[in-house]
Design an enzyme around this catalytic site. Structure first.
Site, PDB file in Angstrom:
ATOM      1  N   HIS A   1       0.835  -1.210   0.000  1.00  0.00           N
ATOM      2  CA  HIS A   1       0.000   0.000   0.000  1.00  0.00           C
ATOM      3  C   HIS A   1       0.868   1.256   0.000  1.00  0.00           C
ATOM      4  O   HIS A   1       0.676   2.160  -0.826  1.00  0.00           O
ATOM      5  CB  HIS A   1      -0.911  -0.025   1.231  1.00  0.00           C
ATOM      6  CG  HIS A   1      -1.805   1.163   1.362  1.00  0.00           C
ATOM      7  ND1 HIS A   1      -3.127   1.134   0.991  1.00  0.00           N
ATOM      8  CD2 HIS A   1      -1.573   2.426   1.838  1.00  0.00           C
ATOM      9  CE1 HIS A   1      -3.671   2.324   1.216  1.00  0.00           C
ATOM     10  NE2 HIS A   1      -2.742   3.130   1.729  1.00  0.00           N
ATOM     11  N   GLU A   2       1.820   1.323   0.920  1.00  0.00           N
ATOM     12  CA  GLU A   2       2.661   2.520   1.011  1.00  0.00           C
ATOM     13  C   GLU A   2       3.593   2.638  -0.187  1.00  0.00           C
ATOM     14  O   GLU A   2       3.932   3.758  -0.596  1.00  0.00           O
ATOM     15  CB  GLU A   2       3.458   2.514   2.322  1.00  0.00           C
ATOM     16  CG  GLU A   2       2.608   2.499   3.580  1.00  0.00           C
ATOM     17  CD  GLU A   2       1.569   3.613   3.642  1.00  0.00           C
ATOM     18  OE1 GLU A   2       1.782   4.678   2.994  1.00  0.00           O
ATOM     19  OE2 GLU A   2       0.541   3.426   4.323  1.00  0.00           O
TER      20      GLU A   2
ATOM     21  N   HIS B   1       1.847   4.654  -2.805  1.00  0.00           N
ATOM     22  CA  HIS B   1       2.028   6.091  -2.579  1.00  0.00           C
ATOM     23  C   HIS B   1       3.426   6.531  -3.010  1.00  0.00           C
ATOM     24  O   HIS B   1       3.595   7.548  -3.694  1.00  0.00           O
ATOM     25  CB  HIS B   1       1.856   6.411  -1.087  1.00  0.00           C
ATOM     26  CG  HIS B   1       0.447   6.418  -0.608  1.00  0.00           C
ATOM     27  ND1 HIS B   1      -0.522   7.223  -1.155  1.00  0.00           N
ATOM     28  CD2 HIS B   1      -0.157   5.724   0.400  1.00  0.00           C
ATOM     29  CE1 HIS B   1      -1.670   7.031  -0.506  1.00  0.00           C
ATOM     30  NE2 HIS B   1      -1.469   6.122   0.433  1.00  0.00           N
TER      31      HIS B   1
ATOM     32  N   GLU C   1      -4.471   7.786  -3.171  1.00  0.00           N
ATOM     33  CA  GLU C   1      -5.036   6.532  -2.651  1.00  0.00           C
ATOM     34  C   GLU C   1      -5.390   5.561  -3.768  1.00  0.00           C
ATOM     35  O   GLU C   1      -5.351   4.342  -3.572  1.00  0.00           O
ATOM     36  CB  GLU C   1      -6.258   6.815  -1.786  1.00  0.00           C
ATOM     37  CG  GLU C   1      -5.950   7.358  -0.415  1.00  0.00           C
ATOM     38  CD  GLU C   1      -5.111   6.409   0.426  1.00  0.00           C
ATOM     39  OE1 GLU C   1      -5.343   5.183   0.367  1.00  0.00           O
ATOM     40  OE2 GLU C   1      -4.226   6.893   1.144  1.00  0.00           O
TER      41      GLU C   1
END
Length: 492
Positions: free
Chosen positions: A257-258, A261, A287
């Site tokens: 997830h990170e 980003h 996101e």
């Protein structure tokens, strides 16, 4: 030099100082000594004072007035758009208020962590009351008589409104609840996670996953934090994750997830480095990258089969009996309290709860002293069981402690945007699953880099998604994807 050149030179210095402030925030969450918190709050206030002064510097207006619009490239015009927007907002907020917010939110992070560890919302309540009051004051200055919540939301998703978000949630809620109830009530339930997984080995596999999804570790690093996050832009983009010996997915999917980003920030066109458009277009678009990396790619049947094999090699066993069962385990729906640990179906229901409560807080319709009771009552209504403790309820997220009111709905916007992007990606890359099954995520991430990431904030948020997909933004691709995926997993 022209007025535009002078303006951009000034903005690059401003952005460099903002990056330094961001690095202070990263340090505070990862390696800062506990006793340094009061001094760090003053440091953050001081640098905010400098940044605020630069944002309202009268020379900006002079340079903007002197810029010859007819000679601007599309990228130059976008820079001017973002500079005007930042200046307009900064001029509305008194510097003393800006500094007070920076000081209070910096100091609050450690107080929130302490209260969370002790399950004591009462101890944190006065701190949060101060932050809510400061942010309401800021919103009033920004709104100019308009909606307070919209003024704060605009910081994270320019052009969006609370009513837009409400309309989106109204279109999603009933289908998500129906799918959740059907899955949890199904006679077929995927296997639960089994076994233990040493933290050091988790971190090593996390680094492998980060590289697999395109994270450049020569311009980044992976650390551990209570609440995983990504920080920085351009040549220095850092991420954090967390570990649990009995839940390796928490680590792996937080990392992926990170990385979504981080890759967005690393892949913005280097010509935009340290400029107003040299960053993500909005938090919703940001996101969309983290969620599509984590879910549509990372939790796909194809990629999970590859991850199953890697876990067996790394740990000598995996959390399920075989690759097919592993796919179900990776995507298993469970009753739970924590948004960041939630499955794809229930995740947006967690966001809806926060959106409604924070909107009421900013509108003055809910007192901070009543927030825990309101949270717990709403959770029972939405999920059907009671919150067991504050750390699993109102204290679980750091966002309100650091003043991020208006941020939560961008998580769901990101899911909707990701649904639209995934639909287009599948169309353009018909052998996507073949590549993911081989551990080749770059086949997908290169498409995202070209369609979304390299452009930074060149375009408005929805225009970014519509330009990438060729279609208007809609909740339908996300809902159709969820219903098909979990219908298969749960044999509905």
């Amino acid at each position: 030099m022209t007025a535009f050149d002078d303006l951009m030179a000034f903005q690059r210095d401003t952005q460099a100082l903002a990056e330094i402030a961001g690095r202070l925030g990263w340090d505070q969450e990862t390696v800062m000594p506990e006793g340094a918190a009061p001094q760090r709050a003053e440091e953050m206030a001081a640098i905010e004072n400098v940044l605020h002064a630069r944002r309202i510097d009268p020379r900006i207006s002079e340079w903007l007035e002197a810029v010859e619009a007819s000679k601007l490239t599309p990228a130059d015009a976008a820079q001017i758009r973002e500079i005007r927007r930042a200046q307009t907002r900064a001029l509305k907020v008194p510097v003393d208020l800006s500094m007070a917010i920076a000081r209070a939110t910096s100091a609050a992070q450690r107080k929130w962590a302490d209260a969370r560890a002790k399950d004591d919302f009462t101890a944190f309540c006065p701190v949060l009351e101060e932050i809510v009051a400061l942010r309401r004051e800021e919103a009033a200055a920004l709104a100019n008589g308009g909606d307070l919540y919209d003024a704060l939301l605009d910081d994270y998703e320019p052009g969006a409104s609370g009513q837009d978000i409400q309309t989106m949630f109204d279109a999603m809620r009933s289908r998500l609840v129906k799918l959740r109830d059907a899955a949890l009530g199904s006679a077929h339930q995927p296997e639960k996670v089994i076994g233990t997984y040493p933290a050091k080995k988790q971190m090593k596999l996390s680094a492998k996953l980060a590289r697999t999804f395109g994270y450049d570790l020569t311009h980044g690093r992976i650390d551990k934090a209570v609440h995983p996050f990504s920080s920085g832009s351009g040549l220095d983009v850092r991420i954090t994750t967390r570990t649990s010996d009995t839940d390796p997915f928490n680590c792996f999917y937080s990392t992926i997830h990170e990385v979504g980003h981080a890759c967005y920030e690393q892949n913005v066109d280097r010509a935009y480095l340290l400029t107003p458009i040299g960053r993500g277009a909005s938090m919703g678009v940001h996101e969309s990258q983290s969620r599509i990396y984590e879910n549509q790619l990372g939790r796909s049947r194809a990629f999970s089969a590859w991850l199953f094999d890697r876990m067996q090699r790394r740990f000598g066993h995996a959390p399920a009996s075989d690759a097919d069962a592993f796919y179900g385990t990776v995507n298993r729906l469970e009753k739970g309290y924590i948004r960041t640990e939630s499955d794809e179906v229930q995740y947006n229901l967690h966001v809806m709860l926060r959106f409604d409560l924070e909107r009421r807080l900013i509108a003055g319709q809910l007192d901070v002293a009543d927030l825990e009771e309101a949270w717990n009552a709403r959770f029972v209504t939405d999920f059907g069981y009671e919150v067991d403790r504050a750390a699993n309820g109102v204290l679980q997220d750091v966002h309100w402690a650091v003043g991020l009111f208006g941020y939560f709905p961008t998580y769901s916007l990101g899911n909707v945007y990701a649904g639209c992007l995934h639909e287009a990606l599948q169309h353009d890359r018909p052998d996507l699953d073949v590549q993911l099954a081989q551990g080749n995520a770059t086949y997908a991430t290169d498409w995202l880099r070209d369609k979304v990431q390299r452009h930074g904030a060149l375009c408005a948020p929805q225009a970014v998604i519509e330009g990438a997909t060729g279609k208007p933004v809609s909740v339908e691709p996300l809902l159709a994807y969820l219903e098909a995926k979990f219908g298969e997993i749960y044999r509905l």
